[in-house]
Design an enzyme around this catalytic site. Structure first.
Site, mmCIF file in Angstrom:
data_model
loop_
_atom_site.group_PDB
_atom_site.id
_atom_site.type_symbol
_atom_site.label_atom_id
_atom_site.label_comp_id
_atom_site.label_asym_id
_atom_site.label_seq_id
_atom_site.Cartn_x
_atom_site.Cartn_y
_atom_site.Cartn_z
ATOM 1 N N GLU A 129 0.845 -1.259 0.098
ATOM 2 C CA GLU A 129 0.143 0.074 -0.016
ATOM 3 C C GLU A 129 0.696 1.176 -0.144
ATOM 4 O OE1 GLU A 129 -2.931 -0.163 3.190
ATOM 5 O OE2 GLU A 129 -3.654 -2.308 2.368
ATOM 6 N N GLY A 133 4.283 0.773 2.460
ATOM 7 C CA GLY A 133 5.315 0.074 1.534
ATOM 8 C C GLY A 133 5.732 -1.367 2.553
ATOM 9 N N ASP A 241 9.356 -15.125 0.613
ATOM 10 C CA ASP A 241 10.869 -15.770 0.218
ATOM 11 C C ASP A 241 11.069 -16.280 -1.058
ATOM 12 O OD1 ASP A 241 11.441 -15.111 3.093
ATOM 13 O OD2 ASP A 241 10.525 -17.012 4.018
ATOM 14 N N ARG A 244 11.550 -13.478 -3.642
ATOM 15 C CA ARG A 244 12.771 -13.107 -3.789
ATOM 16 C C ARG A 244 13.613 -13.951 -4.416
ATOM 17 N NH1 ARG A 244 12.218 -11.313 2.777
ATOM 18 N NH2 ARG A 244 11.284 -9.469 2.383
ATOM 19 N N ARG A 269 34.672 -2.907 -30.642
ATOM 20 C CA ARG A 269 34.974 -1.579 -30.745
ATOM 21 C C ARG A 269 36.473 -1.101 -30.808
ATOM 22 N NH1 ARG A 269 33.985 3.703 -32.376
ATOM 23 N NH2 ARG A 269 34.340 5.183 -30.777
ATOM 24 N N GLN A 337 29.115 2.297 -19.113
ATOM 25 C CA GLN A 337 30.406 2.924 -19.293
ATOM 26 C C GLN A 337 31.435 2.133 -19.979
ATOM 27 O OE1 GLN A 337 31.008 5.381 -16.996
ATOM 28 N NE2 GLN A 337 33.105 5.731 -17.554
ATOM 29 N N GLU A 364 9.846 -6.504 -3.731
ATOM 30 C CA GLU A 364 9.839 -7.990 -3.017
ATOM 31 C C GLU A 364 10.735 -7.600 -1.883
ATOM 32 O OE1 GLU A 364 8.116 -9.747 -3.829
ATOM 33 O OE2 GLU A 364 8.142 -10.552 -6.029
ATOM 34 N N THR A 366 12.869 -4.199 -0.028
ATOM 35 C CA THR A 366 13.859 -3.239 -0.375
ATOM 36 C C THR A 366 15.159 -4.069 0.190
ATOM 37 O OG1 THR A 366 14.080 -1.795 1.682
ATOM 38 C CG2 THR A 366 12.705 -1.080 -0.314
#
Length: 382
Positions: A129, A133, A241, A244, A269, A337, A364, A366
């Site tokens: 929600e 969170g 679980d 994740r 390259r 990069q 899932e 933070t």
């Protein structure tokens, strides 16, 4: 770039080969345009469902394939290498069936799982929600008993497949006992009063639109409650679980795709008359990227094998989610990069990989929550 994999059976090896073939033919060609137009690939989920890829870790008697989690996760990784949004969608769908498969009664399993696992249905997982969170114990969406049925009012946020799913595995408050006042319901998509917000304007994963799910006095039959009343918190955390691990595998696939593109570019390259890969500084960057991807894969496979063996795996799942998603963010950043200015343009997919990677550190649970889970397991074991 081919990755050497140790699979438990010849059947699993064949399944992974089928996944690669199907993903190369059906998923990869659609990825760039699907992300550009933010088009949910519902037809792709049907294609994957017809191939049995939406139901791999679930019982064969209900339409699953009885595959170990370590195999299922490697299938997710292969999908993520082609289109991250599809892999996330498959993982979310698998999560929506978990409560019924694990906590449902025999009657509920017989009634609901064949549809969930048959390939034609797609599920949504309604837990978060906007105000709370990760603090799911204080969610406000509430179900009130109405005879043998329930009426649900409230709003869930950041829901994948909102407006496109056939059912909504939803966690709501049924009483005010803190931590034990939540229950789980499977809400059909045609329920009166079920509505949806506008899709969120996200940084990445545009092919996986998310939106609010609005319950406006939605009536749900009593036999759609999964598990016991008040068991919702336990069901949600148990499902997370497993979820994740799905995100860990998808993040690993995303990182592998970024590494593959960066390696190919570095070999092709040329600067100052030689491939840029000949520069030791850049070659070492690629080596570090490979180490990060391999470490991520090892952590999610370790956790999956614990789960397959019936052993506790919550801490290992949190470690896998933390390691794999941090690796995805680092590897996609380094891929941009390696390509230099070209990597910052939409002419190359590493720009999209970079944007897709960030949310893996958020959903899932933070990565700060993962550290909390890991530390609590460590301290509880002393």
């Amino acid at each position: 770039m081919p990755v050497e994999r140790l699979l438990p059976t010849d059947e699993a090896a064949d399944l992974l080969a089928l996944t690669r073939e199907l993903a190369d033919k059906e998923v990869l060609p659609r990825a760039a345009e699907g992300e550009r137009t933010a088009t949910p690939p519902r037809d792709l989920f049907r294609t994957l469902g017809e191939a049995g890829l939406l139901a791999l870790p679930y019982p064969e008697e209900f339409g699953g394939a009885d595959q170990p989690y370590e195999v299922y996760l490697q299938v997710l990784e292969q999908l993520a290498m082609r289109w991250m949004a599809v892999a996330v969608g498959v993982s979310v769908h698998g999560l929506t069936a978990y409560p019924v498969a694990t906590f449902g009664t025999r009657e509920q399993q017989e009634a609901l799982l064949p549809g969930m696992l048959g390939g034609t249905q797609l599920g949504a997982y309604c837990l978060s929600e906007r105000e709370f969170g990760s603090d799911i114990a204080h969610m406000r969406t509430r179900a009130v008993a109405d005879g043998d049925d329930w009426r649900i009012k409230g709003t869930k946020a950041w829901i994948s497949h909102a407006g496109h799913a056939d059912y909504y595995t939803s966690f709501v408050r049924t009483d005010d006992t803190e931590g034990k006042g939540l229950s789980c319901f499977v809400v059909p998509s045609d329920a009166d009063g079920l509505g949806f917000g506008a899709p969120e304007k996200k940084m990445g994963l545009h092919g996986d639109p998310v939106a609010e799910v609005i319950f406006d006095d939605v009536r749900v039959a009593g036999d759609r409650m999964i598990g016991e009343r008040g068991q919702g918190m336990h069901i949600a955390l148990s499902a997370l679980d497993a979820g994740r691990l799905g995100i860990s595998a998808a993040a690993t696939g995303l990182a592998q795709a970024a590494l593959d593109h960066a390696t190919a570019y570095a070999k092709e390259r040329k600067q100052f008359g030689r491939p840029i890969a000949d520069n030791q500084g850049l070659a070492f960057m690629l080596a570090d990227m490979e180490a990060a991807v391999s470490s991520a894969r090892a952590t999610y496979l370790h956790a999956a094998r614990l789960k397959d063996a019936g052993r506790p795996f919550a801490k290992a799942a949190a470690v896998a989610k933390l390691v794999a998603t941090d690796a995805a963010m680092r590897v996609t950043t380094d891929a941009v990069q390696v390509l230099g200015g070209a990597g910052y343009t939409q002419d190359f997919p590493v720009e999209r990989f970079f944007r897709d990677a960030k949310v893996t550190q958020i959903f899932e649970g933070t990565n700060q929550i993962q550290r909390l889970v890991i530390s609590r397991h460590l301290l509880a074991s002393l």
